[in-house]
Design an enzyme around this catalytic site. Sequence first.
Site, mmCIF file in Angstrom:
data_model
loop_
_atom_site.group_PDB
_atom_site.id
_atom_site.type_symbol
_atom_site.label_atom_id
_atom_site.label_comp_id
_atom_site.label_asym_id
_atom_site.label_seq_id
_atom_site.Cartn_x
_atom_site.Cartn_y
_atom_site.Cartn_z
ATOM 1 N N GLU A 1 0.922 -1.221 0.030
ATOM 2 C CA GLU A 1 0.014 0.120 -0.193
ATOM 3 C C GLU A 1 0.971 1.371 0.160
ATOM 4 O OE1 GLU A 1 -2.303 -1.061 3.534
ATOM 5 O OE2 GLU A 1 -2.720 -2.808 2.540
ATOM 6 N N SER B 1 -5.162 -5.211 0.313
ATOM 7 C CA SER B 1 -5.268 -6.595 0.259
ATOM 8 C C SER B 1 -4.200 -7.123 0.890
ATOM 9 C CB SER B 1 -5.496 -7.161 -1.117
ATOM 10 O OG SER B 1 -6.650 -6.761 -1.514
ATOM 11 N N GLU B 2 -3.935 -7.182 2.514
ATOM 12 C CA GLU B 2 -2.577 -7.755 3.051
ATOM 13 C C GLU B 2 -2.377 -9.304 2.646
ATOM 14 O OE1 GLU B 2 -4.649 -5.702 4.647
ATOM 15 O OE2 GLU B 2 -3.425 -3.681 4.796
ATOM 16 N N HIS C 1 -2.543 -0.225 16.024
ATOM 17 C CA HIS C 1 -1.723 0.186 15.222
ATOM 18 C C HIS C 1 -0.335 0.226 15.752
ATOM 19 C CE1 HIS C 1 -4.750 1.524 12.188
ATOM 20 N NE2 HIS C 1 -4.010 1.866 11.481
ATOM 21 N N ASP D 1 0.223 -4.579 12.880
ATOM 22 C CA ASP D 1 -1.049 -5.114 13.301
ATOM 23 C C ASP D 1 -1.902 -5.803 12.130
ATOM 24 O OD1 ASP D 1 -1.301 -3.200 15.863
ATOM 25 O OD2 ASP D 1 0.004 -2.316 14.339
#
Length: 822
Positions: free
Chosen positions: A500, A530-531, A598, A556
């Site tokens: 990203e 879309s990790e 986070h 995270d």
Amino acid sequence: MPKGQNIYPIEVRKPQFIEFGKIPVNQYAKSIDEEKNNFGTGDFVRIYHDMVIIREFETMLNLIKTTNEYKGVPYNHPGPAHLSIGQEASAVGMAYNLDTDDFIFGSHRSHGEILAKGLSAIHKLDEDALYEVMKNYFGGAALKVVEKGFTGSVKEVAKHFLLYGALAEIFARENGFNKGLGGSMHAFFTPFGIYPNNAIVGGSGDISVGAALYKKINRKPGIVVCNIGDASMGCGPVWEGIAFSTMDQYKTLWKGEYKGGLPLIFNFMNNLYGMGGQTMGETMGYGILARIGAGVNPEMMHAERVDGYNPLAVIDAFRRKKEILLEKDGPVLLDTLTYRISGHSPSDASSYRSKEEVEAWRKEDSIIAFGDKLTGAGIAESGLLEQIRDEAGEIMTHILKLAINDTVSPRLDLQKNPDEIGRMMFSNRSLDKMENRTPEVLMPLEENPRVKSLKNKERFYKDKEGKPVSKAKLYQLRDGIFEAVIDRFYKDPTLAAWGEENRDWGGAFAVYRGLTEALPYHRLFNSPISEGAIVGTAIGYGMCGGRVIAEIMYCDFLGRSGDEVFNQLPKWQAMSGNIIKMPVVVRVSVGSKYGAQHSQDWSSLVAHIPGLKVVFPATPYDAKGLMNSALQGTDPVIFFESQRLYDIGEMFHVSGVPEEYYEIPLGEPDIKRPGDDLTILTIGATLYPAIKAADILRNDYGITAEIIDARTLVPFNYEPVIESVRKTGRILLSSDASSRGSFLKEMAQTITELAFDSLDAPPVVVGSRNWIIPAHEMENYFFPQSDWIIDAVHEKIIPLKGYVSKTDLSAGNSLKLNREGV
Ligand SMILES: Cc1ncc(C[n+]2csc(CCOP(=O)(O)OP(=O)(O)O)c2C)c(N)n1
Ligand SMILES: [Mg+2]
């Protein structure tokens, strides 16, 4: 550039309707006589033959599983066997037109696909090439077995080789395609274009996208077919894979010959069930799976349902779809309708479906129906078909006997070589580049604006007069990572990076600033959020032979790529029998300031997974040297970077961060400050509070602490730490991970075992609280502070004269917190 693609309100705010086109469903309608124009007698018979071979192979396994015997040969196979009896026409139709350059990926139910693709490859390769493949695979071990006493042609030997390699793999024998380390659900054979099958439902859904990217980015011939089940349409990796593979940018932003869609077919082997869940009518809502394509992109993914009970319909579909891919208009979604007459597994009692339904499909059995067509159209005599079936039984008996013979087909001898699987976990190679060609870049390295600006930076945190360098002039940790990354982009033509905000934004934390100017789109691009697929595609890209850096913006978010990081990335090198390499670096930024979701440090989670290397530098010098090593290697590396350290300058390496290339070997801890009375071992950003604590201990209490920065979690050389403990007799370990179950506990345990006699006190761990991470203003109550380190030294290691602890480290409090689970 997206900046050149303006999105104006006048356009997007105007009223309109989305029109969906028609999705063909079972539209194939050619008669066998019409197909005589496309297939010769030999072709028709070959299709029949290949289906029969698969049927017999699976029937043999079914009998072995359910009766411990096939044609009088007894055997017990305790492992899995997800059989595809009923699905043969789909498998053979899929593979019929594919070349060896075309790769297939699969699922837990892929024996049939492996055999179909293998038989297709044997048909396509000439005898010399075929023999070379067999001779070179694991030193010709499997070839020697099937060749012995056999007088048939090379193609016939190859058929035996294929069946033997697959069966020996299923039975966990060393002569199997993957040394018996893959087994039924993971078997593959790359020389025939058969890439990994996957025991995780939908696992291939994003890995195959990475393979298609590899072909596109490196201009390799061939297409990729992702064979997955209908129920996998409910899986995140499949949706993410579809999103990743249909991004607009391939057609809008990628340039020249790179422009255009991915050469990929998502081929859903739609047997209408996922175990006992009926996907049409119960567990999904698509009705007809091909419908999904309509929602994905304007091309509707060229979606189509094809009758997978007719091999000719499937061949016809693949021929048409392959053309679409070659026109660069992929990817394609195929809904190949089929049915498994066999149970989900041999123990399946079919309690979820009626006998009538199974009988109705059995009546339409594709092999019988196709055989009848051939005899009806005068293409083959029934005697020939019977002979094919009989021969299939004979060959299977022969192969079975070879595969279960412990002398001919032994397993890896772990008694004699207990570390053999361990040696296969990593490939441990050092390669400048994965392929020899000129890397594609947009400018000479020296002209890059960031490279130029780094020339003027101070590479040590203090200037010659000993004054701290201003932030604007300081060479920072992010610069160290950047230098290693850009250097590799100019060395290794296969290197690509995605994640990203990787492109115009300059990387989420400005690590990549300057890369956009240097690299064309196909080497550096933004991904969807879309990790899972960010890592999954990297896996597919890596296993095909490319080097890749994937980025997870916050640690995270690793949760979103859990399957890829836990089950896929670490496994394929060993599960291939060390045939494939996995040069994948996953950069993971560990956050701060943004609260509970986070700022978590999950290094312990990944360090727990066998098959990953795990790195966590805390200084610019280490970041550059370790990134260089990670990128020079051929193993998966999870590379943690603390957001609290991106701005930091080099404080330890007094000559500063070298401009030249250098490597710091993974696994070597570094003594950041020598001392005699206490060892402090840190991971990541806690190095700095530890330094502060050491200053106080020295200045106020005359205790000198030796500070060791772990730098890497896996692998890890304990020797320097043990040596230090022998000198100091005491050790404290600290990192930002929540203390319960943290990697520090693992280290403390190992140090206790290795240096028990030298220890004057038990190793003490100072980690973060077992809480949610609160807002930045309260973070000091969560992350280890220098006071906490001094408290722990005082309470648990060496009492400090006159010192009063600021935190409650009493045994009572520890028991209470554990009792409460916090
Ligand atoms: C992520 C995951 N969840 C559940 C399972 C257990 N499981 C194995 S196969 C299967 C059904 C898969 O159905 P489908 O994708 O349609 O393939 P089929 O078995 O029908 O060939 C399930 C639930 C698994 N292996 N992986
Ligand atoms: Mg299914």
